[in-house]
Structure formats: structure tokens, C-alpha cells
Motif scaffolding. Structure first.
Motif, PDB file in Angstrom:
ATOM      1  N   ALA A  14       0.861  -1.360  -0.112  1.00  0.00           N
ATOM      2  CA  ALA A  14      -0.280  -0.248  -0.140  1.00  0.00           C
ATOM      3  C   ALA A  14       0.735   1.254   0.386  1.00  0.00           C
ATOM      4  O   ALA A  14       1.860   1.200   0.813  1.00  0.00           O
ATOM      5  N   GLY A  15       0.381   2.217  -1.041  1.00  0.00           N
ATOM      6  CA  GLY A  15       1.148   3.511  -0.860  1.00  0.00           C
ATOM      7  C   GLY A  15       2.478   3.275  -2.138  1.00  0.00           C
ATOM      8  O   GLY A  15       3.116   4.287  -2.343  1.00  0.00           O
ATOM      9  N   VAL A  63     -10.673   6.656  -7.971  1.00  0.00           N
ATOM     10  CA  VAL A  63      -9.266   6.151  -8.731  1.00  0.00           C
ATOM     11  C   VAL A  63      -8.948   7.556  -8.793  1.00  0.00           C
ATOM     12  O   VAL A  63      -7.571   8.553  -8.875  1.00  0.00           O
ATOM     13  N   LYS A  64      -9.685   8.714  -9.026  1.00  0.00           N
ATOM     14  CA  LYS A  64      -8.997  10.096  -9.616  1.00  0.00           C
ATOM     15  C   LYS A  64      -8.245  10.955  -8.147  1.00  0.00           C
ATOM     16  O   LYS A  64      -8.116  10.822  -7.015  1.00  0.00           O
ATOM     17  N   GLY A  65      -7.312  11.087  -9.127  1.00  0.00           N
ATOM     18  CA  GLY A  65      -6.348  12.134  -7.784  1.00  0.00           C
ATOM     19  C   GLY A  65      -5.277  10.727  -7.746  1.00  0.00           C
ATOM     20  O   GLY A  65      -3.670  11.330  -7.770  1.00  0.00           O
ATOM     21  N   ARG A  66      -5.181   9.583  -8.233  1.00  0.00           N
ATOM     22  CA  ARG A  66      -4.060   8.656  -7.655  1.00  0.00           C
ATOM     23  C   ARG A  66      -3.883   7.697  -9.124  1.00  0.00           C
ATOM     24  O   ARG A  66      -2.709   7.529  -9.387  1.00  0.00           O
ATOM     25  N   PHE A  67      -4.707   7.503  -9.900  1.00  0.00           N
ATOM     26  CA  PHE A  67      -4.158   7.043 -11.356  1.00  0.00           C
ATOM     27  C   PHE A  67      -4.420   7.919 -12.555  1.00  0.00           C
ATOM     28  O   PHE A  67      -4.900   8.820 -12.195  1.00  0.00           O
ATOM     29  N   THR A  68      -3.247   7.909 -13.748  1.00  0.00           N
ATOM     30  CA  THR A  68      -3.242   8.686 -15.040  1.00  0.00           C
ATOM     31  C   THR A  68      -3.246   7.588 -15.923  1.00  0.00           C
ATOM     32  O   THR A  68      -2.642   6.789 -15.913  1.00  0.00           O
ATOM     33  N   LYS A  86      -4.013   1.234  -3.008  1.00  0.00           N
ATOM     34  CA  LYS A  86      -4.689   0.764  -1.691  1.00  0.00           C
ATOM     35  C   LYS A  86      -5.107  -0.603  -2.392  1.00  0.00           C
ATOM     36  O   LYS A  86      -5.584  -1.570  -2.983  1.00  0.00           O
ATOM     37  N   PRO A  87      -5.317  -1.596  -0.740  1.00  0.00           N
ATOM     38  CA  PRO A  87      -5.591  -3.209  -0.211  1.00  0.00           C
ATOM     39  C   PRO A  87      -7.285  -3.357  -1.995  1.00  0.00           C
ATOM     40  O   PRO A  87      -6.819  -4.538  -2.553  1.00  0.00           O
TER      41      PRO A  87
END
Length: 119
Positions: A14-15, A63-68, A86-87
């Protein structure tokens, strides 16, 4: 006909981050939109991110803000950069493409790549 092959899945904590790739071959010139889907065990397949041929993107709220999502048209390759994993992101991730034909729309799927996120 379009063939899609995903790669880049694996086991992370995670992270951490991971980047998925999807190589397209065949009638690639006629591909319109592409997308990443995912499916966790016992759950329905869901859309994660989409991208048009012009580069317009859309993301699931989770997933917004984390995935591109991005695509390199010269290399016929689709990418998904996943940060702050995240898990609950654990799933099989599938590459998707649609191709417009004279009589309708053809849909194509890759074989999937496993992403596992540990706590």
C-alpha cells in the motif's frame, strides 16, 4: 481485428506505485477510445479510466487523483500509472479498445494482468 496484450502487473505494498502497459496490434489505425477496466474476485468488472483518440480522459471516482491514463499513438500503447495504491485496488486489470466499423462497433479485450496490493 485488434489484439491487446497487458503487462506490468505485480505485487506491491500500500502506498507504492505501478505502471501497466497495453500493446495494441492489428487494425490499430481504426481504434477510437481505449480504457482500463478491473475486476476483483466475486465482483463485477468496472471501468477505471478511459481515454479518447484525442487524449480526453475520464476516471472513476475511486481512483481520481491517484491514477493516470495515457496513450502513445506512435507506439500503439496504452498506459495506466497507478500511484498511492490501496488494498481495494487489488484486481485483474484489463485493457479495452473499441473500433468503429461500417455496420457497428467492435470491442476488444486483453487477457488481463493481476495487481495485488498488500496492507
Amino acid at each position: 481485428q485488434v489484439q491487446l496484450v497487458e503487462s506490468g502487473g505485480g505485487l506491491v505494498q500500500a502506498g507504492e506505485s505501478l505502471r501497466l502497459s497495453c500493446a495494441a496490434s492489428g487494425s490499430v489505425a481504426s481504434i477510437n477510445a481505449m480504457a482500463w477496466y478491473r475486476q476483483a474476485p466475486g465482483k463485477q468488472r468496472e471501468s477505471v479510466a478511459t481515454i479518447t483518440s484525442g487524449g480526453t480522459t475520464n476516471y472513476a471516482d475511486s481512483v481520481k487523483g491517484r491514477f493516470t491514463i495515457s496513450r502513445d499513438n506512435a507506439k500503439n500503447t496504452l498506459y495506466l500509472q497507478m500511484n498511492s495504491l490501496k488494498p481495494e485496488d487489488t484486481a485483474v486489470y484489463y485493457c479495452n479498445a473499441d473500433r468503429l466499423v461500417g455496420w457497428g462497433v467492435a470491442l476488444y479485450w486483453g487477457q488481463g494482468t493481476q495487481v495485488t496490493v498488500s496492507s
